[in-house]
Design an enzyme around this catalytic site. Structure first.
Site, PDB file in Angstrom:
ATOM      1  N   LYS A 207       0.807  -1.224   0.000  1.00 60.78           N
ATOM      2  CA  LYS A 207       0.000   0.000   0.000  1.00 60.78           C
ATOM      3  C   LYS A 207       0.839   1.272   0.000  1.00 60.78           C
ATOM      4  CE  LYS A 207      -3.394  -2.436   2.834  1.00 60.78           C
ATOM      5  NZ  LYS A 207      -4.128  -2.446   4.113  1.00 60.78           N
TER       6      LYS A 207
ATOM      7  N   ASP B  69      -7.004  -5.542   9.243  1.00 62.57           N
ATOM      8  CA  ASP B  69      -8.354  -5.006   9.053  1.00 62.57           C
ATOM      9  C   ASP B  69      -9.354  -6.065   8.634  1.00 62.57           C
ATOM     10  OD1 ASP B  69      -7.104  -5.282   6.610  1.00 62.57           O
ATOM     11  OD2 ASP B  69      -7.588  -3.275   5.882  1.00 62.57           O
TER      12      ASP B  69
END
Length: 471
Positions: free
Chosen positions: A174, A210
């Site tokens: 990311k 997450d």
């Protein structure tokens, strides 16, 4: 046939499927974005094989889908109580949360902090000092700096876990590339940064990503939630696996004999498993990324890359004379200029209305687009996510979910889903359901449930369950 029961909201009703290209040349030029059923079936089989390799002790090292056990065995029962802190790091924003649970009731205070680019690409010490500073700022604002509260740390990057409070970063994703973190225990780095400040007190009860947070958050309401899925800046999935199938497990064999497995499926394809479906655009995006050859599945699906894929297609079509009279713009030629949010905005126009599309094109310096241009831009945007026969990003994710649902073979499963692509894109939910229905075993019922603040609430719930089971 299984039924997809829950839409993510009113957004799911917008748009139409599928825009028709205005010429056969346009359709032919975009054909490489359309996946065949044979290609999808090959993806299905290959992903299942990689998950099985990832679960094996001997075969894990050569697997691209690592299937890390999370050490989260217990799911919420809805009766958790107490106050908990949660930290949530998974992208360019970082959140600190104070969550109070009271036998089914939920209260939350939170604050969002930015993670500047120089922090994302600097040293690990600077990153965790920044996190500790954010935590301190929040704790003082909430007047809890002298309390010792259980804390759940959502760290949404590939980690190998060695306990509920020990997770070593396998590799950055990311856009992060902080030095001195890969291979290190991120909980220890967090605790050391907090100790350097010495102005707040915490007790880290759990570290999770997450997807686990999303699963736990939805399981608090729907006790048959056994899958957590993220489709946003990145993509990943976790699921509840029987311990007997998790050869990497080195924890307790006491009941329940299950554990949430973090697949890290974004890395699928890094050894060529997806070469048969990659386009020239996928290869260019990968080549110019900070991690060439890695996170291939993620680059085909997630919001971080979707806009750039559209830009590359539009640029090639313009050079071929199929868009904008063959005349592009400096903005269109600039890498990263077509944001992923533009895809959703363009597809949200009603049929024959190009208001959003024209606004997007004007931001890209394309002020004189015709209706035909707008229709074709919409067609390109749709093809990055769907086509008339087979979807791309949505169908690839749906294929992955079908693999997990079939593997668990439970009669009823709720899939907790979070992430901006799922939350805001007008078609993704329905298209995922269509693909799951094509591949799922008979007799399995499934539901896609939009998570409410999965990363934050889920982190607090993991801490709450850990506190409950250890008391």
């Amino acid at each position: 046939m299984p039924e997809c029961l829950r839409l993510p909201g009113a957004e799911a009703e917008r748009g139409t499927i599928v825009t028709t290209p205005t010429s056969a040349r346009m359709e032919e030029a975009c054909q490489d974005l359309v996946l065949s059923q044979a290609q999808i079936q090959e993806v299905f089989s290959s992903l299942l094989a990689q998950i099985n390799l990832g679960l094996g002790r001997v075969t894990n090292q050569r697997a691209t889908v690592k299937c890390f056990p999370t050490y989260v065995k217990e799911l919420p029962n809805g009766h958790e109580r107490g106050r908990f802190l949660a930290l949530d790091l998974g992208g360019t924003n970082f959140r600190v949360l104070l969550i109070e649970l009271d036998d089914g009731d939920f209260k939350m205070e939170s604050r969002i902090f930015a993670v500047p680019h120089h922090i994302m690409t600097g040293s690990g010490k600077d990153l965790f000092d920044h996190i500790a500073e954010c935590l301190s700022t929040f704790a003082h604002a909430q007047h809890i700096e002298h309390e010792v509260l259980p804390l759940g740390f959502t760290f949404s990057f590939p980690c190998s876990q060695h306990g509920l409070t020990e997770a070593r970063l396998a590799q950055w994703t990311k856009g992060f590339s902080c030095s001195g973190v890969e291979g290190e225990d991120v909980v220890k780095l967090l605790e050391e940064a907090i100790q350097r400040r010495n102005d707040v007190q915490i007790k880290v009860c759990a570290v999770l990503n997450d997807t686990t947070g999303t699963l736990m958050s939805c399981a608090w309401k729907k006790h048959d939630t056994y899958v957590g899925l993220i489709i946003g800046t990145g993509t990943n999935a976790c699921y509840v696996e029987r311990l007997e199938n998790v050869e990497l497990w080195d924890g307790s064999w006491e009941e329940p004999k299950q554990v949430i497995v973090n697949t890290e499926w974004g890395a699928f394809g890094s050894k060529g498993e997806l070469d048969h479906v990659l386009t020239e655009y996928d290869r260019e995006i990968d080549q110019h990324s900070i991690n060439p050859g890695r996170q291939v599945f993620e680059k085909m699906i997630s919001g971080m890359y979707m806009g750039e894929l559209v830009r590359l297609v539009l640029q090639r079509l313009t050079k071929k004379g199929l868009l904008f009279g063959g005349l592009g713009s400096e903005e269109l030629a600039e890498k990263g200029s077509f944001y992923t949010k533009y895809v959703t905005e363009v597809e949200s126009d009603a049929p024959g209305d190009y208001t959003n599309c024209r606004m997007v094109l004007e931001e890209l310096g394309l002020d004189n687009a015709t209706d035909e241009d707008c229709e074709n831009v919409r067609y390109v945007c749709e093809l990055t996510v769907l086509s008339s026969d087979v979807a791309r990003a949505a169908f690839l994710v749906g294929t992955g979910l079908a693999v997990l649902l079939n593997k668990m073979n439970r009669p009823s499963v709720t899939v907790g889903v979070d992430g901006s692509v799922y939350r805001y894109h007008p078609h993704v939910h329905r298209l995922m359901c269509e693909q799951i229905n094509q591949l799922i075993n008979p007799g399995i019922q499934f539901e896609l449930m939009l998570s409410e603040d999965g990363s934050g609430r889920g982190a607090a719930l993991v801490a709450a369950v850990a506190s409950r089971t250890n008391s």
